[in-house]
Design a protein around this motif. Structure first.
Motif, PDB file in Angstrom:
ATOM      1  N   GLU A 162      39.989  45.659  41.475  1.00  0.00           N
ATOM      2  CA  GLU A 162      40.913  45.882  42.588  1.00  0.00           C
ATOM      3  C   GLU A 162      42.051  46.797  42.148  1.00  0.00           C
ATOM      4  N   ALA A 163      42.284  47.856  42.914  1.00  0.00           N
ATOM      5  CA  ALA A 163      43.327  48.819  42.551  1.00  0.00           C
ATOM      6  C   ALA A 163      44.724  48.245  42.741  1.00  0.00           C
ATOM      7  N   GLY A 164      44.891  47.315  43.675  1.00  0.00           N
ATOM      8  CA  GLY A 164      46.203  46.765  43.975  1.00  0.00           C
ATOM      9  C   GLY A 164      46.601  45.645  43.044  1.00  0.00           C
ATOM     10  N   GLU A 165      47.770  45.086  43.337  1.00  0.00           N
ATOM     11  CA  GLU A 165      48.337  44.032  42.501  1.00  0.00           C
ATOM     12  C   GLU A 165      47.817  42.646  42.851  1.00  0.00           C
ATOM     13  N   ALA A 166      47.079  42.546  43.956  1.00  0.00           N
ATOM     14  CA  ALA A 166      46.580  41.254  44.404  1.00  0.00           C
ATOM     15  C   ALA A 166      45.401  41.459  45.336  1.00  0.00           C
ATOM     16  N   PRO A 167      44.544  40.442  45.474  1.00  0.00           N
ATOM     17  CA  PRO A 167      43.487  40.522  46.493  1.00  0.00           C
ATOM     18  C   PRO A 167      44.107  40.594  47.883  1.00  0.00           C
ATOM     19  N   LEU A 168      43.350  41.135  48.825  1.00  0.00           N
ATOM     20  CA  LEU A 168      43.757  41.195  50.237  1.00  0.00           C
ATOM     21  C   LEU A 168      45.084  41.900  50.433  1.00  0.00           C
ATOM     22  N   LEU A 169      45.408  42.823  49.526  1.00  0.00           N
ATOM     23  CA  LEU A 169      46.718  43.473  49.555  1.00  0.00           C
ATOM     24  C   LEU A 169      46.949  44.251  50.847  1.00  0.00           C
ATOM     25  N   SER A 170      45.998  45.089  51.222  1.00  0.00           N
ATOM     26  CA  SER A 170      46.196  45.914  52.413  1.00  0.00           C
ATOM     27  C   SER A 170      46.155  45.085  53.688  1.00  0.00           C
ATOM     28  N   ALA A 171      45.424  43.982  53.677  1.00  0.00           N
ATOM     29  CA  ALA A 171      45.296  43.156  54.878  1.00  0.00           C
ATOM     30  C   ALA A 171      46.479  42.221  55.075  1.00  0.00           C
ATOM     31  N   LEU A 172      46.979  41.632  53.955  1.00  0.00           N
ATOM     32  CA  LEU A 172      47.978  40.578  54.071  1.00  0.00           C
ATOM     33  C   LEU A 172      49.268  40.846  53.318  1.00  0.00           C
ATOM     34  N   GLY A 173      49.241  41.784  52.365  1.00  0.00           N
ATOM     35  CA  GLY A 173      50.413  42.004  51.524  1.00  0.00           C
ATOM     36  C   GLY A 173      50.300  41.246  50.213  1.00  0.00           C
ATOM     37  N   GLY A 174      51.100  41.646  49.244  1.00  0.00           N
ATOM     38  CA  GLY A 174      51.000  41.089  47.904  1.00  0.00           C
ATOM     39  C   GLY A 174      51.348  39.620  47.801  1.00  0.00           C
ATOM     40  N   GLU A 175      52.389  39.177  48.502  1.00  0.00           N
ATOM     41  CA  GLU A 175      52.821  37.788  48.386  1.00  0.00           C
ATOM     42  C   GLU A 175      51.739  36.831  48.860  1.00  0.00           C
ATOM     43  N   ALA A 176      51.085  37.170  49.965  1.00  0.00           N
ATOM     44  CA  ALA A 176      50.002  36.323  50.473  1.00  0.00           C
ATOM     45  C   ALA A 176      48.781  36.412  49.569  1.00  0.00           C
ATOM     46  N   GLY A 177      48.417  37.642  49.169  1.00  0.00           N
ATOM     47  CA  GLY A 177      47.215  37.822  48.367  1.00  0.00           C
ATOM     48  C   GLY A 177      47.275  37.156  47.010  1.00  0.00           C
ATOM     49  N   ARG A 178      48.468  37.070  46.421  1.00  0.00           N
ATOM     50  CA  ARG A 178      48.593  36.478  45.087  1.00  0.00           C
ATOM     51  C   ARG A 178      48.175  35.017  45.061  1.00  0.00           C
ATOM     52  N   HIS A 179      48.298  34.337  46.188  1.00  0.00           N
ATOM     53  CA  HIS A 179      47.907  32.924  46.224  1.00  0.00           C
ATOM     54  C   HIS A 179      46.394  32.748  46.103  1.00  0.00           C
TER      55      HIS A 179
END
Length: 392
Positions: A162-179
Motif C-alpha cells: 500500500e502506497a499510503g500510510e494506512a489501509p482504506l486511506l483514500s476511502a476513509l482517511g488515515g485515522e479511520a484506516g489505521r484501526h
C-alpha cells in the motif's frame, strides 16, 4: 419516445430496464453489454465467488418478460444526437441510459497482473489461490482487503503493498484506516505501508525503493476509472465520469447516466458525487427512468457500502467530506465491534463506519438522512443506542 437504449448490462443497466417498465414505458428497449455473459452482480466477485462459494452471480431479472432486446458482446464506440455507434453498427434511439460503469487501473510493467472487475477475472484469480501460492496484492482499499482475505483463507502467502500510510486511506482517511492495520497481521497477511510500486515483473514486484517482492501472482486493486472513453468527442460533458444533474440528466437531451460512471450533483451534500458502489447502481435507475420519461424525480441518497474482510462486516454510510471531526464509539484496540462517526461542528452526523455493529449502521444512516444534532458525550458511549443520542 419509442426506443430507449441502455448502454451497459451490469446491475445499473438491468435496473434501468426494470425501472422504465415500472414507470409505464411500453416502447422498445435495447440493452447493450460488452461482455458475453448475461447481466450479473459484481459485489460477490470479491466475496462469494473468490471464496469458492458460488460460480455465478447472474442478476435475477426476467429480461424476456420485460420484452428487452439484449445485445451481448457489443461495445459502444461513439455517440451523436439520436445515434449510438457500436461495434455491431449504429442504433437510433429516442432515449439513452449510460451505464457503462468503470474499468480497473493497471500498473506499468512486463508481468501479468490480475484485476478483479468481471466474473472471468474472479474465476481466473480463484484458480490460482491455492495453498502455498505467493500472492502480492497492490492496494489496501476495499477490493485489496477482500482479495487478501480470500487468499489468506485459501492458504496462500499474502503480501499487501500500500502506497499510503494506512489501509482504506483514500476511502476513509488515515485515522479511520489505521484501526484496520492489526487485521492483516491477525490473518497472517504481511502489510507493507508507504511502499510505492515501480513495476510489475514476471516474478513479482519491484518497489520504488528497489526492494523486490517475489510472487507467483500479482493482483492490482488500486482503483478504477469511469468507462467513458467512448463518449469523448460527443456532446456529453465529461469530468471524472459523465456529468449529470440531480435528476441524472446529462448535457445531451434525452440522455441520462447511472452507476459508477455517473458524476451527479447532490443537493444533500452540495457537491458532485461519483459513488462506485452497488447501492448506487441499485437506486439511481429509478430516478433516471423517471427523468427520461418526463417525470419530476431527484436522486439524493445517503451513499452506502459494505465490505467483508478478515472475518468482519464493515459498513459505511454517508459522505465524510463536510465533517469537522471524528468520534469513536468503542475501542478498536480492545473491542472487535466499534464504530466511527464523522461530525460537523454543530454535531450533525455526515457519515458513519461500523465494524460488526449493524444496528449502528441502520440508525446512523437514518440520522444522516434526517440531519439531527447528536449529543457527542452519549454518542461516544457504545452502550447507548445511536437513536438515543439525538438531541431534542
Amino acid at each position: 419516445m419509442d426506443h430507449v437504449v441502455v448502454v451497459g448490462a451490469g446491475l445499473a443497466g438491468v435496473r434501468s430496464v426494470e425501472a422504465l417498465r415500472a414507470h409505464g414505458f411500453a416502447g422498445r428497449i435495447t440493452l447493450i453489454g460488452e461482455e458475453p455473459h448475461r447481466p450479473y452482480d459484481r459485489p460477490p466477485l470479491s466475496k462469494a465467488v473468490l471464496l469458492g462459494e458460488t460460480d455465478s452471480t447472474v442478476v435475477d431479472s426476467d429480461l424476456d418478460a420485460l420484452d428487452v432486446h439484449l445485445c451481448l458482446g457489443t461495445a459502444a464506440k461513439g455517440l451523436r444526437d439520436g445515434v449510438l455507434e457500436t461495434t455491431e453498427g449504429e442504433l437510433e434511439y429516442d432515449g439513452l441510459v449510460i451505464a457503462t460503469g468503470a474499468a480497473p487501473i493497471r500498473l506499468r510493467g512486463e508481468g501479468h497482473q490480475h484485476v478483479l472487475r468481471t466474473i472471468d477475472d474472479a474465476l481466473a484469480l480463484r484458480s490460482i489461490l491455492v495453498p502455498g501460492a505467493r500472492i502480492a496484492v497492490v492496494g489496501a482499499g476495499w477490493i485489496g482487503a477482500e482479495v487478501a482475505t480470500a487468499a489468506a483463507k485459501a492458504g496462500c502467502a499474502v503480501t499487501v503493498v500500500e502506497a499510503g500510510e494506512a489501509p482504506l486511506l483514500s476511502a476513509l482517511g488515515g485515522e479511520a484506516g489505521r484501526h484496520t492495520i492489526p487485521w492483516y497481521g491477525e490473518a497472517g497477511v504481511e502489510l507493507r505501508l508507504g511502499a510505492l510500486v515501480g513495476s510489475v515483473d514476471p516474478d513479482g514486484l519491484t518497489l520504488m525503493s528497489g526492494d523486490r517482492i517475489e510472487a507467483d501472482a500479482v493482483v492490482t486493486g488500486i482503483g478504477v476509472r469511469p468507462a467513458v472513453e467512448w463518449l469523448k468527442g460527443s456532446a456529453v460533458a465529461l469530468d471524472n465520469g459523465v456529468l449529470a444533474d440531480e435528476h441524472l440528466r446529462t448535457s445531451l437531451p434525452n440522455v441520462v447516466a447511472v452507476g459508477d460512471c455517473a458524476n451527479w450533483w447532490s443537493r444533500r451534500y452540495g457537491r458532485r458525487l461519483r459513488v462506485e458502489h452497488w447501492d448506487t447502481a441499485l437506486g439511481a435507475p429509478d430516478t433516471a427512468a423517471a427523468t427520461l420519461l418526463g417525470e419530476e424525480a431527484v436522486y439524493d441518497p445517503v451513499p452506502y457500502f459494505w465490505s467483508e474482510q478478515f472475518g468482519r462486516m464493515v459498513q459505511f454510510a454517508g459522505h465524510q467530506g463536510a465533517a469537522d471531526r471524528l468520534l469513536l464509539r468503542g475501542d478498536p484496540g480492545a473491542d472487535a465491534k466499534w464504530a466511527l462517526c464523522w461530525l460537523t461542528a454543530d454535531n450533525r452526523l455526515t457519515a458513519i463506519l461500523t465494524v460488526d455493529r449493524p444496528r449502528d449502521l441502520v440508525q446512523g444512516r437514518r440520522v444522516v438522512e434526517g440531519g439531527q444534532r447528536l449529543d457527542s458525550a452519549r454518542l461516544a458511549d457504545p452502550t447507548v443506542t445511536l437513536r438515543d443520542c439525538i438531541m431534542a
